[in-house]
Design a protein around this motif. Sequence first.
Motif, PDB file in Angstrom:
ATOM      1  N   MET A   1     -19.747  14.864  -9.667  1.00 45.96           N
ATOM      2  CA  MET A   1     -19.605  15.036 -11.110  1.00 45.96           C
ATOM      3  C   MET A   1     -19.563  13.685 -11.828  1.00 45.96           C
ATOM      4  O   MET A   1     -20.135  13.526 -12.908  1.00 45.96           O
ATOM      5  CB  MET A   1     -18.336  15.834 -11.425  1.00 45.96           C
ATOM      6  N   VAL A   2     -18.898  12.710 -11.216  1.00 44.44           N
ATOM      7  CA  VAL A   2     -18.832  11.376 -11.815  1.00 44.44           C
ATOM      8  C   VAL A   2     -20.234  10.780 -11.909  1.00 44.44           C
ATOM      9  O   VAL A   2     -20.641  10.260 -12.958  1.00 44.44           O
ATOM     10  CB  VAL A   2     -17.913  10.441 -10.998  1.00 44.44           C
ATOM     11  N   TYR A   3     -20.978  10.867 -10.815  1.00 49.58           N
ATOM     12  CA  TYR A   3     -22.336  10.324 -10.801  1.00 49.58           C
ATOM     13  C   TYR A   3     -23.267  11.083 -11.747  1.00 49.58           C
ATOM     14  O   TYR A   3     -24.251  10.529 -12.239  1.00 49.58           O
ATOM     15  CB  TYR A   3     -22.903  10.333  -9.379  1.00 49.58           C
ATOM     16  N   ALA A   4     -22.965  12.349 -11.994  1.00 54.67           N
ATOM     17  CA  ALA A   4     -23.782  13.139 -12.920  1.00 54.67           C
ATOM     18  C   ALA A   4     -23.429  12.832 -14.371  1.00 54.67           C
ATOM     19  O   ALA A   4     -24.309  12.799 -15.246  1.00 54.67           O
ATOM     20  CB  ALA A   4     -23.596  14.623 -12.641  1.00 54.67           C
ATOM     21  N   LEU A   5     -22.146  12.599 -14.639  1.00 61.65           N
ATOM     22  CA  LEU A   5     -21.690  12.374 -16.011  1.00 61.65           C
ATOM     23  C   LEU A   5     -22.050  10.993 -16.548  1.00 61.65           C
ATOM     24  O   LEU A   5     -22.316  10.845 -17.742  1.00 61.65           O
ATOM     25  CB  LEU A   5     -20.169  12.572 -16.092  1.00 61.65           C
ATOM     26  N   VAL A   6     -22.049   9.991 -15.676  1.00 58.20           N
ATOM     27  CA  VAL A   6     -22.328   8.622 -16.125  1.00 58.20           C
ATOM     28  C   VAL A   6     -23.669   8.510 -16.849  1.00 58.20           C
ATOM     29  O   VAL A   6     -23.726   7.995 -17.971  1.00 58.20           O
ATOM     30  CB  VAL A   6     -22.251   7.622 -14.953  1.00 58.20           C
ATOM     31  N   PRO A   7     -24.784   8.977 -16.272  1.00 56.86           N
ATOM     32  CA  PRO A   7     -26.063   8.881 -17.005  1.00 56.86           C
ATOM     33  C   PRO A   7     -26.094   9.714 -18.273  1.00 56.86           C
ATOM     34  O   PRO A   7     -26.750   9.328 -19.253  1.00 56.86           O
ATOM     35  CB  PRO A   7     -27.099   9.395 -15.984  1.00 56.86           C
ATOM     36  N   ILE A   8     -25.380  10.842 -18.273  1.00 58.95           N
ATOM     37  CA  ILE A   8     -25.332  11.689 -19.471  1.00 58.95           C
ATOM     38  C   ILE A   8     -24.612  10.951 -20.605  1.00 58.95           C
ATOM     39  O   ILE A   8     -25.080  10.920 -21.749  1.00 58.95           O
ATOM     40  CB  ILE A   8     -24.622  13.023 -19.177  1.00 58.95           C
ATOM     41  N   ILE A   9     -23.473  10.341 -20.277  1.00 55.66           N
ATOM     42  CA  ILE A   9     -22.693   9.606 -21.274  1.00 55.66           C
ATOM     43  C   ILE A   9     -23.486   8.414 -21.813  1.00 55.66           C
ATOM     44  O   ILE A   9     -23.516   8.154 -23.021  1.00 55.66           O
ATOM     45  CB  ILE A   9     -21.351   9.132 -20.671  1.00 55.66           C
ATOM     46  N   ILE A  10     -24.145   7.677 -20.904  1.00 54.63           N
ATOM     47  CA  ILE A  10     -24.939   6.519 -21.321  1.00 54.63           C
ATOM     48  C   ILE A  10     -26.074   6.955 -22.255  1.00 54.63           C
ATOM     49  O   ILE A  10     -26.334   6.317 -23.278  1.00 54.63           O
ATOM     50  CB  ILE A  10     -25.523   5.779 -20.095  1.00 54.63           C
ATOM     51  N   THR A  11     -26.726   8.064 -21.917  1.00 54.26           N
ATOM     52  CA  THR A  11     -27.814   8.570 -22.743  1.00 54.26           C
ATOM     53  C   THR A  11     -27.313   8.982 -24.123  1.00 54.26           C
ATOM     54  O   THR A  11     -27.969   8.715 -25.142  1.00 54.26           O
ATOM     55  CB  THR A  11     -28.500   9.774 -22.065  1.00 54.26           C
ATOM     56  N   ILE A  12     -26.161   9.641 -24.166  1.00 49.05           N
ATOM     57  CA  ILE A  12     -25.566  10.056 -25.448  1.00 49.05           C
ATOM     58  C   ILE A  12     -25.285   8.843 -26.342  1.00 49.05           C
ATOM     59  O   ILE A  12     -25.534   8.873 -27.550  1.00 49.05           O
ATOM     60  CB  ILE A  12     -24.265  10.851 -25.198  1.00 49.05           C
ATOM     61  N   ILE A  13     -24.806   7.762 -25.719  1.00 46.74           N
ATOM     62  CA  ILE A  13     -24.499   6.541 -26.474  1.00 46.74           C
ATOM     63  C   ILE A  13     -25.788   5.869 -26.959  1.00 46.74           C
ATOM     64  O   ILE A  13     -25.886   5.437 -28.123  1.00 46.74           O
ATOM     65  CB  ILE A  13     -23.678   5.567 -25.607  1.00 46.74           C
ATOM     66  N   ILE A  14     -26.779   5.780 -26.069  1.00 48.88           N
ATOM     67  CA  ILE A  14     -28.052   5.139 -26.418  1.00 48.88           C
ATOM     68  C   ILE A  14     -28.768   5.894 -27.542  1.00 48.88           C
ATOM     69  O   ILE A  14     -29.484   5.308 -28.363  1.00 48.88           O
ATOM     70  CB  ILE A  14     -28.965   5.047 -25.175  1.00 48.88           C
ATOM     71  N   ALA A  15     -28.548   7.213 -27.589  1.00 52.14           N
ATOM     72  CA  ALA A  15     -29.211   8.044 -28.605  1.00 52.14           C
ATOM     73  C   ALA A  15     -28.793   7.662 -30.022  1.00 52.14           C
ATOM     74  O   ALA A  15     -29.534   7.917 -30.981  1.00 52.14           O
ATOM     75  CB  ALA A  15     -28.897   9.509 -28.351  1.00 52.14           C
ATOM     76  N   ILE A  16     -27.631   7.029 -30.172  1.00 53.01           N
ATOM     77  CA  ILE A  16     -27.136   6.664 -31.508  1.00 53.01           C
ATOM     78  C   ILE A  16     -28.037   5.620 -32.171  1.00 53.01           C
ATOM     79  O   ILE A  16     -28.564   5.855 -33.272  1.00 53.01           O
ATOM     80  CB  ILE A  16     -25.671   6.179 -31.443  1.00 53.01           C
ATOM     81  N   PRO A  17     -28.244   4.447 -31.532  1.00 54.24           N
ATOM     82  CA  PRO A  17     -29.120   3.451 -32.188  1.00 54.24           C
ATOM     83  C   PRO A  17     -30.583   3.888 -32.254  1.00 54.24           C
ATOM     84  O   PRO A  17     -31.348   3.381 -33.090  1.00 54.24           O
ATOM     85  CB  PRO A  17     -28.961   2.203 -31.304  1.00 54.24           C
ATOM     86  N   LEU A  18     -30.982   4.824 -31.394  1.00 54.72           N
ATOM     87  CA  LEU A  18     -32.356   5.314 -31.426  1.00 54.72           C
ATOM     88  C   LEU A  18     -32.594   6.259 -32.611  1.00 54.72           C
ATOM     89  O   LEU A  18     -33.737   6.605 -32.917  1.00 54.72           O
ATOM     90  CB  LEU A  18     -32.698   6.033 -30.116  1.00 54.72           C
ATOM     91  N   GLY A  19     -31.501   6.693 -33.247  1.00 53.74           N
ATOM     92  CA  GLY A  19     -31.611   7.535 -34.429  1.00 53.74           C
ATOM     93  C   GLY A  19     -31.791   9.016 -34.150  1.00 53.74           C
ATOM     94  O   GLY A  19     -32.205   9.765 -35.045  1.00 53.74           O
ATOM     95  N   LEU A  20     -31.466   9.454 -32.939  1.00 58.16           N
ATOM     96  CA  LEU A  20     -31.634  10.868 -32.608  1.00 58.16           C
ATOM     97  C   LEU A  20     -30.731  11.748 -33.467  1.00 58.16           C
ATOM     98  O   LEU A  20     -31.184  12.742 -34.047  1.00 58.16           O
ATOM     99  CB  LEU A  20     -31.323  11.102 -31.124  1.00 58.16           C
ATOM    100  N   TYR A  21     -29.465  11.365 -33.578  1.00 61.59           N
ATOM    101  CA  TYR A  21     -28.505  12.192 -34.320  1.00 61.59           C
ATOM    102  C   TYR A  21     -28.752  12.143 -35.822  1.00 61.59           C
ATOM    103  O   TYR A  21     -28.666  13.171 -36.512  1.00 61.59           O
ATOM    104  CB  TYR A  21     -27.067  11.755 -33.999  1.00 61.59           C
ATOM    105  N   SER A  22     -29.040  10.951 -36.339  1.00 63.05           N
ATOM    106  CA  SER A  22     -29.241  10.812 -37.787  1.00 63.05           C
ATOM    107  C   SER A  22     -30.480  11.594 -38.241  1.00 63.05           C
ATOM    108  O   SER A  22     -30.457  12.255 -39.290  1.00 63.05           O
ATOM    109  CB  SER A  22     -29.389   9.329 -38.163  1.00 63.05           C
ATOM    110  N   ASN A  23     -31.541  11.557 -37.450  1.00 64.21           N
ATOM    111  CA  ASN A  23     -32.748  12.303 -37.805  1.00 64.21           C
ATOM    112  C   ASN A  23     -32.565  13.803 -37.610  1.00 64.21           C
ATOM    113  O   ASN A  23     -33.103  14.607 -38.377  1.00 64.21           O
ATOM    114  CB  ASN A  23     -33.937  11.808 -36.970  1.00 64.21           C
ATOM    115  N   PHE A  24     -31.791  14.163 -36.598  1.00 70.43           N
ATOM    116  CA  PHE A  24     -31.494  15.591 -36.387  1.00 70.43           C
ATOM    117  C   PHE A  24     -30.674  16.128 -37.567  1.00 70.43           C
ATOM    118  O   PHE A  24     -30.860  17.266 -37.994  1.00 70.43           O
ATOM    119  CB  PHE A  24     -30.726  15.790 -35.082  1.00 70.43           C
ATOM    120  N   TYR A  25     -29.789  15.288 -38.091  1.00 71.61           N
ATOM    121  CA  TYR A  25     -28.973  15.672 -39.246  1.00 71.61           C
ATOM    122  C   TYR A  25     -29.859  15.905 -40.471  1.00 71.61           C
ATOM    123  O   TYR A  25     -29.644  16.850 -41.243  1.00 71.61           O
ATOM    124  CB  TYR A  25     -27.932  14.590 -39.538  1.00 71.61           C
TER     125      TYR A  25
END
Length: 268
Positions: free
Chosen positions: A105-129
């Motif tokens: 679970m730790v090894y599975a969560l780490v890439p998910i968390i990193i991707t969620i964080i990286i999505a912020i500067p990429l504008g995924l959330y702001s454009n989805f909004y």
Amino acid sequence: KNKRRKRVMDVSDIFKEVFNYIMEEHNRKSIIIIAVLCFVSTFLSNIDNGNGSLISLLLVLIITILIYGIGISIIESTLKNSNEIPKLDLKNNFLDGLRSYILTMVYALVPIIITIIIAIPLGLYSNFYKVALVAEKYPVGTSADVIMQALPRDVVMSLGIAFVVCMLIAVVLLIISMYFNYIAQARLAETGSIMEGLNIKELYNKIKSIGVGKYTIFFIILGILSNIITFIGVFIDAYIPIPIMALIYNTVTFLLMYRGIGLIYMEG
């Protein structure tokens, strides 16, 4: 730590030994037990009967942890140069499985968390909004095509690019995570410590001692074989309406992975 003999085998020989291991007559009883556990887990996970489904999910979790523990025992016995699948030990298998499950679970969560964080500067959330703001102006049931036509083109492009980039990053990170998780499971089997399984420096040193190229080839072939076996199982299951899926390909891929991990770990 248990003393073990370093082995030198080609990757192809490792997989040959894995399949010989599966075919060994003295392992048949243990393989049947693993197959039954896989079947029960699959059967219970498909139950959807209200409150009963919660109980089913709990049972699936318990059985899954038990199966993880059996996998760790297979790696451990492999490191001791044994060709036998260890007998079922509910207490030890569950405890080992719990450690293995947490590690996974730790090894599975780490890439998910990193991707969620990286999505912020990429504008995924702001454009989805921005898309959500436009969509809320339309009544429920409005087709997606109508909403998409109402969106500014730059928003659609930015959202699409951000989504694709995030997906690519997530896939790459998950592959890297799996790459280390396999060797981490063997480290766990050897030491009994979750923290040792998370010691990236030691894991990388172990991979180097095996040979980065050799371990990478093993990792790729393991993934290819697992997918081929799964595809064959799904294809057969589509034409033969019996629970052959859990009884055959889940069991074979399970043994292929854990026995293979034990053998490749011994190469370093």
